[in-house]
Design an enzyme around this catalytic site. Structure first.
Site, PDB file in Angstrom:
ATOM      1  N   CYS A  24      -1.222  -7.791  -1.192  1.00  0.00           N
ATOM      2  CA  CYS A  24      -1.697  -6.412  -0.739  1.00  0.00           C
ATOM      3  C   CYS A  24       0.277  -6.387   0.477  1.00  0.00           C
ATOM      4  CB  CYS A  24      -2.133  -6.485  -0.004  1.00  0.00           C
ATOM      5  SG  CYS A  24      -3.630  -6.270  -0.904  1.00  0.00           S
ATOM      6  N   THR A  25       0.404  -7.232   1.237  1.00  0.00           N
ATOM      7  CA  THR A  25       1.687  -7.415   1.794  1.00  0.00           C
ATOM      8  C   THR A  25       2.745  -7.635   0.791  1.00  0.00           C
ATOM      9  OG1 THR A  25       0.895  -8.382   3.847  1.00  0.00           O
ATOM     10  CG2 THR A  25       2.665  -8.674   3.323  1.00  0.00           C
TER      11      THR A  25
END
Length: 155
Positions: free
Chosen positions: A49-50
């Site tokens: 997600c990052t």
């Protein structure tokens, strides 16, 4: 996923949090003004997600040049999302679908994800200036990133 290309995008109003405070973002407020890219992701502060958020951060100018607003959405609280946005120096808003309604309306809500009930699947939607679905993608594999080239082509 139940939304079809060309269908009306489900409208919503969600919270975002910045150092200035909480504010509402309404999808339909962009109608007639700009296209919108919605990037659903499972959890703030996780590796993939990052990676996704930072890749969008680093390429945000491309979306702006295509007259598109980009929003990241997850079921995290707006406070956790703000912490991630500040840590990663994100230059686009993260919207909290804490009540899981938007993920459900877009058909991208896991019933069970590694033991957590109601988590957003990694998904991408392009909403046209007319408020219609111009691109829709979702994966049951949380490690699979969307095809950003295809998203830009849909804009």
């Amino acid at each position: 996923m139940t939304l079809l290309l060309g269908s009306k995008a489900p409208d919503f109003t969600l919270k975002t949090k910045t150092p200035e405070g909480l504010s509402d973002v309404t999808l339909s407020s962009h109608q007639g003004e700009s296209s919108v890219v919605l990037l659903f992701f499972p959890f703030a502060f996780t590796g993939v997600c990052t990676e996704e958020a930072c890749s969008v951060r680093d390429d945000l100018k491309s979306y702006e040049n295509l007259n598109a607003k980009v929003y990241g959405l997850s079921v995290d609280s707006p406070f956790a999302q703000e912490a991630m946005a500040l840590k990663e120096n994100l230059n686009f808003p993260l919207l909290s679908d804490f009540n899981k309604e938007v993920s459900d309306h877009y058909g991208v809500l896991y019933e069970d994800f590694i033991g957590f009930k109601g988590v957003s699947k990694r998904s991408a939607f392009v909403i046209s200036k007319q408020g219609e679905i111009a691109f829709a993608w979702s994966s049951d594999d949380p490690k699979q990133l969307p095809d950003f080239k295809a998203i830009k082509e849909a804009l």
